[in-house]
Design a protein around this motif. Structure first.
Motif, PDB file in Angstrom:
ATOM      1  N   PHE A  57       0.843  -1.188   0.000  1.00 38.34           N
ATOM      2  CA  PHE A  57       0.000   0.000   0.000  1.00 38.34           C
ATOM      3  C   PHE A  57       0.879   1.238   0.000  1.00 38.34           C
ATOM      4  CE2 PHE A  57      -2.759  -3.195   1.839  1.00 38.34           C
ATOM      5  CZ  PHE A  57      -3.974  -2.933   1.239  1.00 38.34           C
ATOM      6  N   ALA A  58       0.416   2.259  -0.721  1.00 35.59           N
ATOM      7  CA  ALA A  58       1.105   3.547  -0.728  1.00 35.59           C
ATOM      8  C   ALA A  58       0.183   4.576  -0.097  1.00 35.59           C
ATOM      9  CB  ALA A  58       1.482   3.944  -2.150  1.00 35.59           C
ATOM     10  N   LEU A  59       0.729   5.298   0.877  1.00 37.41           N
ATOM     11  CA  LEU A  59       0.006   6.341   1.610  1.00 37.41           C
ATOM     12  C   LEU A  59       0.570   7.693   1.214  1.00 37.41           C
ATOM     13  CD1 LEU A  59      -1.901   7.121   4.093  1.00 37.41           C
ATOM     14  CD2 LEU A  59       0.223   7.112   5.419  1.00 37.41           C
ATOM     15  N   GLU A  60      -0.314   8.609   0.850  1.00 39.74           N
ATOM     16  CA  GLU A  60       0.100   9.979   0.502  1.00 39.74           C
ATOM     17  C   GLU A  60       0.797  10.587   1.718  1.00 39.74           C
ATOM     18  OE1 GLU A  60      -0.544  13.812   1.545  1.00 39.74           O
ATOM     19  OE2 GLU A  60      -2.522  12.892   1.435  1.00 39.74           O
ATOM     20  N   ALA A  61       1.979  11.167   1.512  1.00 43.51           N
ATOM     21  CA  ALA A  61       2.863  11.559   2.614  1.00 43.51           C
ATOM     22  C   ALA A  61       2.841  13.047   2.961  1.00 43.51           C
ATOM     23  CB  ALA A  61       4.293  11.140   2.299  1.00 43.51           C
ATOM     24  N   VAL A  62       1.948  13.826   2.341  1.00 41.38           N
ATOM     25  CA  VAL A  62       1.872  15.245   2.679  1.00 41.38           C
ATOM     26  C   VAL A  62       0.946  15.432   3.879  1.00 41.38           C
ATOM     27  CG1 VAL A  62       1.274  17.568   1.876  1.00 41.38           C
ATOM     28  CG2 VAL A  62       2.316  15.934   0.302  1.00 41.38           C
ATOM     29  N   ARG A  63      -0.298  14.968   3.742  1.00 42.36           N
ATOM     30  CA  ARG A  63      -1.266  15.076   4.832  1.00 42.36           C
ATOM     31  C   ARG A  63      -1.945  13.746   5.140  1.00 42.36           C
ATOM     32  NH1 ARG A  63      -4.839  19.975   3.005  1.00 42.36           N
ATOM     33  NH2 ARG A  63      -6.010  19.403   4.846  1.00 42.36           N
ATOM     34  N   ASP A  67      -6.728   8.806  -1.100  1.00 42.30           N
ATOM     35  CA  ASP A  67      -6.960   7.366  -1.069  1.00 42.30           C
ATOM     36  C   ASP A  67      -5.651   6.602  -1.179  1.00 42.30           C
ATOM     37  OD1 ASP A  67      -9.684   7.770  -0.922  1.00 42.30           O
ATOM     38  OD2 ASP A  67     -10.013   7.528  -3.076  1.00 42.30           O
ATOM     39  N   LEU A  68      -5.638   5.448  -0.549  1.00 41.97           N
ATOM     40  CA  LEU A  68      -4.469   4.573  -0.635  1.00 41.97           C
ATOM     41  C   LEU A  68      -4.341   4.014  -2.047  1.00 41.97           C
ATOM     42  CD1 LEU A  68      -4.923   2.363   2.562  1.00 41.97           C
ATOM     43  CD2 LEU A  68      -3.315   4.245   2.256  1.00 41.97           C
ATOM     44  N   TYR A  69      -3.113   3.741  -2.427  1.00 40.64           N
ATOM     45  CA  TYR A  69      -2.842   2.949  -3.620  1.00 40.64           C
ATOM     46  C   TYR A  69      -2.555   1.546  -3.134  1.00 40.64           C
ATOM     47  CZ  TYR A  69      -2.527   6.189  -7.508  1.00 40.64           C
ATOM     48  OH  TYR A  69      -2.829   7.056  -8.519  1.00 40.64           O
ATOM     49  N   GLN A  70      -3.121   0.551  -3.799  1.00 41.30           N
ATOM     50  CA  GLN A  70      -2.838  -0.837  -3.436  1.00 41.30           C
ATOM     51  C   GLN A  70      -2.191  -1.533  -4.626  1.00 41.30           C
ATOM     52  OE1 GLN A  70      -6.162  -3.242  -2.172  1.00 41.30           O
ATOM     53  NE2 GLN A  70      -4.859  -5.000  -1.756  1.00 41.30           N
ATOM     54  N   PHE A  71      -1.150  -2.306  -4.330  1.00 43.40           N
ATOM     55  CA  PHE A  71      -0.435  -3.080  -5.335  1.00 43.40           C
ATOM     56  C   PHE A  71      -0.489  -4.546  -4.935  1.00 43.40           C
ATOM     57  CE2 PHE A  71       1.550   1.083  -4.912  1.00 43.40           C
ATOM     58  CZ  PHE A  71       1.552   1.554  -6.221  1.00 43.40           C
ATOM     59  N   ASP A  72      -0.669  -5.425  -5.919  1.00 38.51           N
ATOM     60  CA  ASP A  72      -0.649  -6.863  -5.644  1.00 38.51           C
ATOM     61  C   ASP A  72       0.764  -7.368  -5.413  1.00 38.51           C
ATOM     62  OD1 ASP A  72      -3.404  -7.044  -5.940  1.00 38.51           O
ATOM     63  OD2 ASP A  72      -3.247  -7.334  -8.096  1.00 38.51           O
ATOM     64  N   ARG A  73       1.707  -6.634  -5.961  1.00 40.13           N
ATOM     65  CA  ARG A  73       3.120  -6.995  -5.810  1.00 40.13           C
ATOM     66  C   ARG A  73       3.927  -5.704  -5.789  1.00 40.13           C
ATOM     67  NH1 ARG A  73       5.011  -5.791 -10.575  1.00 40.13           N
ATOM     68  NH2 ARG A  73       3.731  -5.972 -12.410  1.00 40.13           N
ATOM     69  N   LEU A  74       5.150  -5.829  -5.386  1.00 38.47           N
ATOM     70  CA  LEU A  74       6.037  -4.676  -5.356  1.00 38.47           C
ATOM     71  C   LEU A  74       6.299  -4.213  -6.793  1.00 38.47           C
ATOM     72  CD1 LEU A  74       7.716  -2.982  -3.374  1.00 38.47           C
ATOM     73  CD2 LEU A  74       9.606  -4.531  -3.792  1.00 38.47           C
ATOM     74  N   PRO A  75       6.066  -2.933  -7.107  1.00 37.74           N
ATOM     75  CA  PRO A  75       6.343  -2.452  -8.471  1.00 37.74           C
ATOM     76  C   PRO A  75       7.822  -2.666  -8.816  1.00 37.74           C
ATOM     77  CG  PRO A  75       5.110  -0.812  -7.222  1.00 37.74           C
ATOM     78  CD  PRO A  75       5.523  -1.883  -6.250  1.00 37.74           C
ATOM     79  N   ASP A  76       8.081  -3.141 -10.031  1.00 34.64           N
ATOM     80  CA  ASP A  76       9.477  -3.353 -10.424  1.00 34.64           C
ATOM     81  C   ASP A  76      10.022  -2.121 -11.140  1.00 34.64           C
ATOM     82  OD1 ASP A  76       8.654  -3.486 -13.127  1.00 34.64           O
ATOM     83  OD2 ASP A  76       8.453  -5.655 -13.056  1.00 34.64           O
ATOM     84  N   ALA A  77      11.300  -2.133 -11.400  1.00 35.31           N
ATOM     85  CA  ALA A  77      11.995  -0.967 -11.964  1.00 35.31           C
ATOM     86  C   ALA A  77      11.418  -0.542 -13.313  1.00 35.31           C
ATOM     87  CB  ALA A  77      13.484  -1.257 -12.095  1.00 35.31           C
ATOM     88  N   ALA A  78      10.924  -1.498 -14.095  1.00 34.44           N
ATOM     89  CA  ALA A  78      10.369  -1.166 -15.413  1.00 34.44           C
ATOM     90  C   ALA A  78       9.073  -0.364 -15.300  1.00 34.44           C
ATOM     91  CB  ALA A  78      10.128  -2.443 -16.213  1.00 34.44           C
ATOM     92  N   GLU A  79       8.409  -0.445 -14.157  1.00 34.02           N
ATOM     93  CA  GLU A  79       7.151   0.271 -13.959  1.00 34.02           C
ATOM     94  C   GLU A  79       7.344   1.648 -13.339  1.00 34.02           C
ATOM     95  OE1 GLU A  79       3.947  -3.131 -13.033  1.00 34.02           O
ATOM     96  OE2 GLU A  79       5.660  -3.072 -11.648  1.00 34.02           O
ATOM     97  N   LEU A  80       8.568   1.957 -12.956  1.00 30.89           N
ATOM     98  CA  LEU A  80       8.873   3.228 -12.310  1.00 30.89           C
ATOM     99  C   LEU A  80       9.712   4.106 -13.226  1.00 30.89           C
ATOM    100  CD1 LEU A  80       9.774   1.816  -8.795  1.00 30.89           C
ATOM    101  CD2 LEU A  80       7.589   2.775  -9.538  1.00 30.89           C
ATOM    102  N   VAL A  81       9.555   5.411 -13.086  1.00 31.30           N
ATOM    103  CA  VAL A  81      10.295   6.371 -13.888  1.00 31.30           C
ATOM    104  C   VAL A  81      10.927   7.400 -12.959  1.00 31.30           C
ATOM    105  CG1 VAL A  81      10.096   8.155 -15.673  1.00 31.30           C
ATOM    106  CG2 VAL A  81       8.683   6.102 -15.815  1.00 31.30           C
TER     107      VAL A  81
END
Length: 175
Positions: A57-63, A67-81
């Motif tokens: 889960f990813a939680l917005e870190a400002v306040r 809404d949470l982001y949910q991932f079934d698996r850890l995003p891999d390097a190809a999915e990140l920029v």
């Protein structure tokens, strides 16, 4: 991002009656900018009775309001920029507050799925990354000195509501 600048411009310009009403109320579209909102990524093990499930889960870190982001698996390097930009609010939540908000949001989600199915609910959350930013497009509308904005989640491809708008308005005014 699943939404290009051209796609965002088209979505913000809008057509039909809804677009016409928006332009009459808020004014014409003046510009579009990309903004990267910081999130904290957690590996979460949820135990409910004898059942155990692991998700990310990813939680917005400002306040911590979005809404949470949910991932079934850890995003891999190809999915990140990797992006270098000043168009990002700074994280403001400390670790303890973020963890408490994450647990509260997860508890709410689980209770919504069925309060009567909950048995000895436990969470074990581990911070995986505090350097994840989710892209959003912001459309600026207005006439003269007045400005309004709309926020488009560039991953989920949907317009956000008042919480995202307030978060970005506060950041812009405070910048």
């Amino acid at each position: 991002s699943k939404v290009t600048r051209a796609d965002a411009m088209e979505r913000f310009a809008g057509g039909g009656i809804a677009g016409l009403l928006r332009r009459m109320r808020a004014g014409p579209l003046r510009s579009v900018a990309d903004v990267y909102v910081p999130y904290r990524l957690y590996r979460v093990e949820v135990r409910n009775g004898k059942r155990s499930q692991t998700s990310w889960f990813a939680l917005e870190a400002v306040r911590g309001l979005l809404d949470l982001y949910q991932f079934d698996r850890l995003p891999d390097a190809a999915e990140l920029v990797a992006v270098e930009t000043r168009n990002r609010p700074d994280p403001a939540l400390d670790d303890a507050a973020a963890l408490q908000l994450l647990q509260d949001k997860l508890r709410r989600i689980i209770f919504q799925l069925g309060f009567y199915r909950v048995r000895n609910l436990e969470f074990r959350a581990t911070l995986v990354s505090s350097d994840l930013h989710i892209p959003y497009w912001v459309g600026f509308y207005g006439r003269g000195q007045a400005a309004r904005l709309r926020v488009l989640d560039a991953v989920r491809q949907q317009f956000e509501g008042g919480k995202a708008r307030a978060l970005l308005e506060n950041w812009l005014v405070g910048s």
